[in-house]
Design a protein around this motif. Structure first.
Motif, PDB file in Angstrom:
ATOM      1  N   UNK A   1     -15.239  -1.408  11.775  1.00  0.00           N
ATOM      2  CA  UNK A   1     -13.619  -1.324  12.185  1.00  0.00           C
ATOM      3  C   UNK A   1     -14.329   0.408  11.096  1.00  0.00           C
ATOM      4  N   UNK A   2     -13.702   1.415  11.385  1.00  0.00           N
ATOM      5  CA  UNK A   2     -13.749   2.768  10.763  1.00  0.00           C
ATOM      6  C   UNK A   2     -13.607   2.934   9.497  1.00  0.00           C
ATOM      7  N   UNK A   3     -14.162   3.793   8.683  1.00  0.00           N
ATOM      8  CA  UNK A   3     -14.504   3.516   7.156  1.00  0.00           C
ATOM      9  C   UNK A   3     -12.672   3.771   6.330  1.00  0.00           C
ATOM     10  N   UNK A   4     -11.972   4.936   7.294  1.00  0.00           N
ATOM     11  CA  UNK A   4     -10.743   5.075   6.727  1.00  0.00           C
ATOM     12  C   UNK A   4      -9.888   3.681   6.726  1.00  0.00           C
ATOM     13  N   UNK A   5     -10.395   3.272   8.079  1.00  0.00           N
ATOM     14  CA  UNK A   5      -9.360   1.597   7.816  1.00  0.00           C
ATOM     15  C   UNK A   5      -9.608   0.744   7.373  1.00  0.00           C
ATOM     16  N   UNK A   6     -10.736   0.849   6.727  1.00  0.00           N
ATOM     17  CA  UNK A   6     -11.739  -0.329   5.569  1.00  0.00           C
ATOM     18  C   UNK A   6     -10.843   0.299   4.533  1.00  0.00           C
ATOM     19  N   UNK A   7     -11.537   1.440   4.336  1.00  0.00           N
ATOM     20  CA  UNK A   7     -11.194   1.888   2.616  1.00  0.00           C
ATOM     21  C   UNK A   7      -9.339   2.616   2.395  1.00  0.00           C
ATOM     22  N   UNK A   8      -8.399   2.038   2.587  1.00  0.00           N
ATOM     23  CA  UNK A   8      -7.192   1.789   2.109  1.00  0.00           C
ATOM     24  C   UNK A   8      -6.434   1.274   1.315  1.00  0.00           C
ATOM     25  N   UNK A   9      -5.141   1.712   1.139  1.00  0.00           N
ATOM     26  CA  UNK A   9      -3.701   1.118   0.362  1.00  0.00           C
ATOM     27  C   UNK A   9      -4.162  -0.126   1.430  1.00  0.00           C
ATOM     28  N   UNK A  10      -3.745  -0.563   2.529  1.00  0.00           N
ATOM     29  CA  UNK A  10      -3.545  -1.718   3.281  1.00  0.00           C
ATOM     30  C   UNK A  10      -5.427  -2.059   4.377  1.00  0.00           C
ATOM     31  N   UNK A  11      -5.801  -2.184   4.102  1.00  0.00           N
ATOM     32  CA  UNK A  11      -7.289  -2.203   5.109  1.00  0.00           C
ATOM     33  C   UNK A  11      -7.911  -3.895   5.964  1.00  0.00           C
ATOM     34  N   UNK A  12      -8.244  -3.250   7.026  1.00  0.00           N
ATOM     35  CA  UNK A  12      -8.476  -4.248   8.038  1.00  0.00           C
ATOM     36  C   UNK A  12      -9.238  -4.690   7.732  1.00  0.00           C
ATOM     37  N   UNK A  13      -9.450  -6.632   8.555  1.00  0.00           N
ATOM     38  CA  UNK A  13     -10.095  -7.258   7.986  1.00  0.00           C
ATOM     39  C   UNK A  13     -11.436  -7.443   8.906  1.00  0.00           C
ATOM     40  N   UNK A  14     -11.889  -7.300   8.914  1.00  0.00           N
ATOM     41  CA  UNK A  14     -13.417  -7.186   9.765  1.00  0.00           C
ATOM     42  C   UNK A  14     -14.759  -6.764   8.897  1.00  0.00           C
ATOM     43  N   UNK A  15     -15.751  -7.356   9.401  1.00  0.00           N
ATOM     44  CA  UNK A  15     -17.497  -6.766   8.584  1.00  0.00           C
ATOM     45  C   UNK A  15     -18.337  -6.810   9.731  1.00  0.00           C
ATOM     46  N   UNK A  16     -18.899  -5.955  10.267  1.00  0.00           N
ATOM     47  CA  UNK A  16     -20.042  -4.844  10.770  1.00  0.00           C
ATOM     48  C   UNK A  16     -21.415  -5.560  10.555  1.00  0.00           C
ATOM     49  N   UNK A  17     -22.257  -6.293  11.364  1.00  0.00           N
ATOM     50  CA  UNK A  17     -22.877  -7.127  11.116  1.00  0.00           C
ATOM     51  C   UNK A  17     -23.783  -7.086  11.900  1.00  0.00           C
ATOM     52  N   UNK A  18     -24.094  -6.355  12.928  1.00  0.00           N
ATOM     53  CA  UNK A  18     -24.446  -6.704  14.481  1.00  0.00           C
ATOM     54  C   UNK A  18     -25.916  -6.198  13.751  1.00  0.00           C
ATOM     55  N   UNK A  19     -26.421  -4.931  13.311  1.00  0.00           N
ATOM     56  CA  UNK A  19     -27.576  -4.463  13.238  1.00  0.00           C
ATOM     57  C   UNK A  19     -28.195  -5.851  12.217  1.00  0.00           C
ATOM     58  N   UNK A  20     -28.105  -6.478  10.849  1.00  0.00           N
ATOM     59  CA  UNK A  20     -28.800  -7.051  10.333  1.00  0.00           C
ATOM     60  C   UNK A  20     -28.359  -8.717  10.443  1.00  0.00           C
ATOM     61  N   UNK A  21     -27.372  -9.340  10.927  1.00  0.00           N
ATOM     62  CA  UNK A  21     -27.159 -10.258  11.345  1.00  0.00           C
ATOM     63  C   UNK A  21     -28.147 -11.355  11.475  1.00  0.00           C
ATOM     64  N   UNK A  22     -29.394 -11.199  12.622  1.00  0.00           N
ATOM     65  CA  UNK A  22     -30.423 -12.182  12.268  1.00  0.00           C
ATOM     66  C   UNK A  22     -31.208 -11.824  11.548  1.00  0.00           C
ATOM     67  N   UNK A  23     -31.310 -10.783  10.694  1.00  0.00           N
ATOM     68  CA  UNK A  23     -32.048 -10.620   9.294  1.00  0.00           C
ATOM     69  C   UNK A  23     -31.691 -11.138   7.797  1.00  0.00           C
ATOM     70  N   UNK A  24     -29.994 -11.311   8.487  1.00  0.00           N
ATOM     71  CA  UNK A  24     -29.323 -12.257   6.863  1.00  0.00           C
ATOM     72  C   UNK A  24     -29.160 -13.509   7.315  1.00  0.00           C
ATOM     73  N   UNK A  25     -29.644 -14.176   8.330  1.00  0.00           N
ATOM     74  CA  UNK A  25     -29.236 -15.578   8.748  1.00  0.00           C
ATOM     75  C   UNK A  25     -30.535 -16.364   8.558  1.00  0.00           C
ATOM     76  N   UNK A  26     -32.012 -15.252   9.032  1.00  0.00           N
ATOM     77  CA  UNK A  26     -33.583 -15.133   8.412  1.00  0.00           C
ATOM     78  C   UNK A  26     -33.623 -15.941   7.148  1.00  0.00           C
TER      79      UNK A  26
END
Ligand code: DOR
Ligand code: ZN
Length: 348
Positions: free
Chosen positions: A255-280
Motif C-alpha cells: 500500500x502507498x505510504x499515505x494509505x498506511x500513515x493515515x487516520x484510517x490506515x490500510x491493512x497490509x505489509x509489503x515484505x517481498x524484498x526480504x521475505x525469504x531472508x526473514x524466513x531464513x
C-alpha cells in the motif's frame, strides 16, 4: 539442501501474494519474480478477479510486466462472491487458468466488500470444487464486529470452517496466513491432503505488542492482526517442524505510504524484498535450517499436486546486516517490512 556459511534451497514458491495492477504491479513484481518461481496471486483487486475471463486478462497483464528473461509463473485465483458461477469457475480450473479460488468473508479485509456474506450460499460451488479437486483458499476471520478483533480467527474455526469442512469432507482447503495457536492445532489435527496453512514472515516475526512499540506502527498493521507472543511462538514451532501441512505464503500486500500513515490506515505489509531472508533468520534462530526447504519449497507444491521447482537458489551469510530501501511508486513510496531483528543472509 546444503548448509554452511551458504545455504542452497530448491527455488521456493510464494503461495499467497498480492501483486495489484498497473504501476504498483510493475514496481512490486520484480521482487516476487526474483525470489520465487511461482506465486498464488490474490484476486482482491478493485474490481475483483471473479471470472475466467478476468483471470486470463490479469495473468496477461502480469506476464507483460515481467522481464523478458523471467520464467516466473503467476498462478491465478478466483474471488468468490455470493454469485459465483460454478460452471465458469470449474471450466477455468480445468483449462488451467485458475489454480484455486479465494474466499473472503465480506468485509473481512482490503477489497473484500464483494466477498461472501454466508458460506452456506456457496455450497454448490464448494461441491463442484471438491469434485474437481480445486483448492479453496480461505481468509479465516469472522466479520462480526461484536467479536474482538484478536478473537476473529479463533472464532472462525468453530463458527465457519469446521461446519464447512463437515459439509464438504473432500474439499482441499488452505487456511491462509494463520496467526493463532488454535489455527495451528486445528490444522495439525486434520488430514494433510485436505487442510494446510500458509504462514507469513511478519506473523513469524512480530506480536501484537510490536504493533504499539513506542507508538502506533501502521506499517505492521495487517489482517489477520498479529496476536500475543504465545501465538507467534506456536506459528514458529509449526513452520520449523517440517510438518507438510504448513508452507510459505508471504501475504506481501503493498500500500502507498499515505494509505498506511493515515487516520484510517490500510491493512497490509509489503515484505517481498526480504521475505525469504526473514524466513531464513527465523529458522536459523530456531536451529531449524534443515527444515526450511520443506516449508519454503516442497510442502506447497505437494499440497497443490505440483512438482517442486527444478532450480535452486543460494544464500550467503554476511558479516553486516542487510538494509532495504522503500519502493518508489509514482510520486509516493511503499515501505518495506523491517523485522525486529537483523537480517544477515542475502541471495548470492
Ligand atoms: O493485511 C492484509 N492486506 N490482509 C489481507 O487479507 C489483504 C491484504 C491486502 O490486500 O492489502
Ligand atoms: Zn492476503
Amino acid at each position: 539442501m546444503k548448509i554452511n556459511k551458504s545455504l542452497t534451497l530448491t527455488k521456493p514458491d510464494d503461495w499467497h501474494v498480492h501483486l495489484r495492477s498497473g504501476e504498483m504491479l510493475a514496481k512490486v513484481l520484480r521482487d516476487t519474480a526474483t525470489s520465487f518461481n511461482r506465486a498464488i496471486v490474490m484476486p482482491n483487486l478493485s474490481p475483483p478477479i471473479r471470472t475466467t475471463y478476468d483471470a486470463v486478462s490479469y495473468q496477461r497483464e502480469i506476464k507483460a510486466a515481467l522481464n523478458k528473461d523471467s520464467d516466473f509463473t503467476p498462478l491465478m485465483t478466483s474471488y468468490l462472491t455470493d454469485e459465483t458461477d460454478p460452471d465458469d469457475l470449474i471450466a477455468g480450473f480445468k483449462r488451467g487458468v485458475f489454480t484455486a479460488a479465494k474466499l473472503y468473508p465480506a468485509g473481512a479485509t482490503t477489497n473484500s466488500d464483494s466477498g461472501v456474506t454466508n458460506t452456506l450460499l456457496l455450497d454448490p460451488v464448494f461441491s463442484a470444487m471438491s469434485n474437481a479437486g480445486m483448492p479453496l483458499l480461505i481468509h479465516g476471520e469472522v466479520v462480526d464486529h461484536k467479536i474482538d478483533i484478536f478473537d476473529r480467527e479463533h472464532k472462525f474455526i468453530e463458527l465457519v470452517l469446521e461446519p464447512l469442512r463437515n459439509r464438504h469432507k473432500n474439499l482441499k482447503i488452505v487456511f491462509e496466513h494463520i496467526t493463532t495457536k488454535s489455527a495451528v492445532d486445528y490444522v495439525r489435527s486434520s488430514s494433510p491432503d485436505k487442510l494446510a496453512a500458509t504462514i507469513t514472515p511478519h506473523h513469524l516475526s512480530v506480536n501484537r505488542s510490536d504493533l504499539f512499540a513506542g507508538g502506533i506502527r501502521p506499517h505492521l498493521y495487517c489482517l489477520p492482526i498479529p496476536k500475543r507472543e504465545e501465538h507467534r511462538i506456536a506459528l514458529v514451532d509449526a513452520a520449523c517442524s517440517g510438518d507438510k501441512r504448513f508452507f510459505l505464503g508471504t501475504d506481501s500486500a503493498p500500500h502507498l505510504i499515505e494509505e498506511k500513515e493515515s487516520s484510517c490506515g490500510c491493512a497490509g505489509v509489503y515484505n517481498s524484498p526480504n521475505a525469504l531472508l526473514t524466513y531464513i533468520a527465523i529458522f536459523e534462530q530456531n536451529n531449524a535450517l534443515d527444515k526450511l526447504n520443506s516449508f519454503a519449497s516442497l510442502n506447497g507444491p505437494e499440497f497443490y499436486n505440483l512438482k517442486p521447482n527444478n532450480k535452486e537458489i543460494e544464500f550467503v551469510k554476511r558479516s553486516s546486516p542487510m538494509s532495504f530501501d522503500d519502493l518508489q511508486v509514482g510520486s509516493s513510496r511503499v515501505k518495506t517490512f523491517v523485522p525486529p531483528f537483523p537480517l544477515f543472509w542475502s541471495a548470492k
